[in-house]
Design an enzyme around this catalytic site. Structure first.
Site, PDB file in Angstrom:
ATOM      1  N   HIS A   1       0.874  -1.191   0.000  1.00  0.00           N
ATOM      2  CA  HIS A   1       0.000   0.000   0.000  1.00  0.00           C
ATOM      3  C   HIS A   1       0.911   1.241   0.000  1.00  0.00           C
ATOM      4  O   HIS A   1       1.704   1.418  -0.919  1.00  0.00           O
ATOM      5  CB  HIS A   1      -0.944  -0.103   1.204  1.00  0.00           C
ATOM      6  CG  HIS A   1      -2.089   0.869   1.209  1.00  0.00           C
ATOM      7  ND1 HIS A   1      -2.470   1.607   0.120  1.00  0.00           N
ATOM      8  CD2 HIS A   1      -2.963   1.232   2.207  1.00  0.00           C
ATOM      9  CE1 HIS A   1      -3.511   2.366   0.432  1.00  0.00           C
ATOM     10  NE2 HIS A   1      -3.822   2.160   1.697  1.00  0.00           N
TER      11      HIS A   1
ATOM     12  N   HIS B   1      -2.359  -1.195 -10.488  1.00  0.00           N
ATOM     13  CA  HIS B   1      -3.236  -0.667  -9.454  1.00  0.00           C
ATOM     14  C   HIS B   1      -4.429  -1.601  -9.277  1.00  0.00           C
ATOM     15  O   HIS B   1      -4.865  -2.236 -10.243  1.00  0.00           O
ATOM     16  CB  HIS B   1      -3.737   0.737  -9.854  1.00  0.00           C
ATOM     17  CG  HIS B   1      -4.343   1.483  -8.712  1.00  0.00           C
ATOM     18  ND1 HIS B   1      -5.656   1.330  -8.346  1.00  0.00           N
ATOM     19  CD2 HIS B   1      -3.808   2.386  -7.850  1.00  0.00           C
ATOM     20  CE1 HIS B   1      -5.900   2.113  -7.305  1.00  0.00           C
ATOM     21  NE2 HIS B   1      -4.797   2.761  -6.980  1.00  0.00           N
TER      22      HIS B   1
ATOM     23  N   ASP C   1       2.865   6.262  -7.564  1.00  0.00           N
ATOM     24  CA  ASP C   1       4.179   6.155  -6.917  1.00  0.00           C
ATOM     25  C   ASP C   1       5.357   6.328  -7.875  1.00  0.00           C
ATOM     26  O   ASP C   1       6.483   6.523  -7.433  1.00  0.00           O
ATOM     27  CB  ASP C   1       4.325   4.781  -6.239  1.00  0.00           C
ATOM     28  CG  ASP C   1       3.249   4.548  -5.191  1.00  0.00           C
ATOM     29  OD1 ASP C   1       2.942   5.500  -4.463  1.00  0.00           O
ATOM     30  OD2 ASP C   1       2.710   3.429  -5.124  1.00  0.00           O
TER      31      ASP C   1
HETATM   32  C1  MLT Z   1      -4.164   4.973  -4.133  1.00  0.00           C
HETATM   33  O1  MLT Z   1      -4.121   6.150  -3.789  1.00  0.00           O
HETATM   34  O2  MLT Z   1      -3.868   4.613  -5.275  1.00  0.00           O
HETATM   35  C2  MLT Z   1      -4.570   3.969  -3.134  1.00  0.00           C
HETATM   36  O3  MLT Z   1      -4.808   4.330  -1.870  1.00  0.00           O
HETATM   37  C3  MLT Z   1      -4.557   2.558  -3.470  1.00  0.00           C
HETATM   38  C4  MLT Z   1      -5.968   2.134  -3.752  1.00  0.00           C
HETATM   39  O4  MLT Z   1      -6.754   2.920  -4.246  1.00  0.00           O
HETATM   40  O5  MLT Z   1      -6.266   0.964  -3.467  1.00  0.00           O
END
Ligand code: MLT
Length: 388
Positions: free
Chosen positions: A229, A270, A325
């Site tokens: 995460h 994702h 990220d």
């Molecule tokens: C994100 O910001 O991408 C997340 O918290 C991961 C997600 O949406 O599962």
């Protein structure tokens, strides 16, 4: 089966799948479109990314952008609530050994320590207090854990959330401007991502048992700290640094060898998105303006060009595209945050606003009765045994 029937039908394939795709509730703060990414209260996040961060927090809490008067009043409220920090909470942080644990441990401990000192039990007041105190909590964690306590400047909450944090770190003017720009942008992009991401879901689940905002948010931060995460942004910069070159052929070789060794390719894929995360694109666009020649940024950019085609060769990968990220760590690094293990704390800080807003919404739902305590069902794997 119609699309709607399919959405609401649970079958054996949903079991032990991390509840992937199973609808469990409604979310007023944000919505994640698999192709177009996250929208805060209906606005694509890219339309909000250059606003003042307090206005975006206001949007998540109140479901509309503030008028000029509301914006001023909200900032005043945040400033007022950040004027003091409970001494007990500061002492807890000061008692930790510099360099010990992960910065996310400090963040979670810091939030619990604030809760021990000042929980009121009113979800709105506790949420706003926590949102207001986060910049100082962050600055103190950075400097205390880093053993640089003496650099800490006295708080100036009237500067705004992000600027106060940068100011408290003791950063000089010229460096501070760039840093503020990048952190503000990062902050807005990470505030919320629907209701089902692990940290938000965990925070709301804990809050559904009527635990305090602080206990719920500390739980959310613990959930965020996992490498699958929030900690992926730390891993992603470490990955970029291991590559060490923006040469496309070298990158391709590196990525193929990582895949061959069954190691993860950070910054791609994702759980919900099925196209490039718009937040990834927005961060790359910001990087073009603030650090186009930064070596890490150049590697992140090259990865964006090279990796999707390689991942597309693997049939089981449903999303071979960049996620948030990919470049976030390179940008933070370029403006002076040299230690990747702190990056998840920025993610956590930003998400405090979204999670608090969602907890408030869940507490106010069902005509003020609130969402009941979470209690999903697990099926028994073993049949009842008869005693012989
Ligand atoms: C994100 O910001 O991408 C997340 O918290 C991961 C997600 O949406 O599962």
């Amino acid at each position: 089966m119609s699309e709607e029937e399919e959405l609401f039908t649970i079958t054996a394939k949903h079991l032990d799948s991390g509840m992937r795709g199973i609808p469990v509730g409604t979310c007023q703060t944000s919505y994640v479109d698999p192709l177009e990414g996250v929208h805060y209260v209906g606005y694509p996040v890219g339309d909000l990314a250059d606003m003042e961060e307090e206005d975006v927090v206001f949007l998540l809490l109140n479901k509309h952008l503030p008028t000029a008067e509301e914006s001023i009043a909200f900032r005043k409220e945040l400033t007022h609530r950040a004027e003091e920090m409970p001494n007990g909470a500061l002492r807890v942080l000061e008692s930790l050994t510099p360099g010990s644990g992960h910065p996310m441990d400090w963040l979670s401990i810091g939030i619990m320590a604030l809760g021990a000192a000042e929980t009121t039990g009113d979800v709105r007041i506790d949420s706003i207090n926590l949102i207001a105190r986060m910049p100082e909590l962050m600055a103190r964690i950075f400097l205390l854990r880093g053993g640089r306590k003496e650099k800490l400047r006295p708080r100036k909450p009237e500067l705004g959330l992000v600027e106060n944090f940068v100011h408290m770190l003791g950063i000089d003017d010229e460096e501070a401007e760039k840093m503020t720009r990048v952190v503000k942008f990062f902050f807005i992009l990470h505030m919320d991502h629907g209701g089902g991401n692990l940290s938000t879901f965990s925070g709301k689940a804990v809050a559904s048992g009527r635990a305090s905002v602080y206990a719920s948010l500390a739980s959310a931060m613990n959930a965020l700290s996992g490498p699958l995460h929030g900690r992926a942004n730390q891993s992603c910069l470490e990955f970029v640094q291991r590559i060490g070159t923006s040469d496309h052929d070298e990158i391709e070789k590196f990525v193929r060898s990582e895949l061959g060794a069954r190691r993860p390719i950070y910054g791609f894929g994702h759980g919900v998105l099925r196209a490039e995360d718009p937040r990834a694109r927005l961060l790359i666009e910001l990087g073009e303006k603030v650090c186009p020649d930064d070596p890490n940024f150049k590697i992140a950019k090259a990865l964006r060009e090279v990796v999707p085609n390689i991942l597309k060769e693997i049939p089981k990968i449903s999303n071979p595209y960049p996620n948030v990220d990919l470049a976030s760590g390179s940008l933070l690094h370029s403006v002076g945050f040299r230690k990747p293990d702190y990056y998840t704390t920025f993610f956590g800080w930003a998400r405090v606003a979204g999670i608090c807003a969602q907890i408030m919404d869940e507490r106010n739902s069902r005509d003020g009765r609130g969402v009941p305590i979470y209690r999903p069902k697990y099926l028994a794997k073993n049949q009842p045994k008869k005693r012989t």
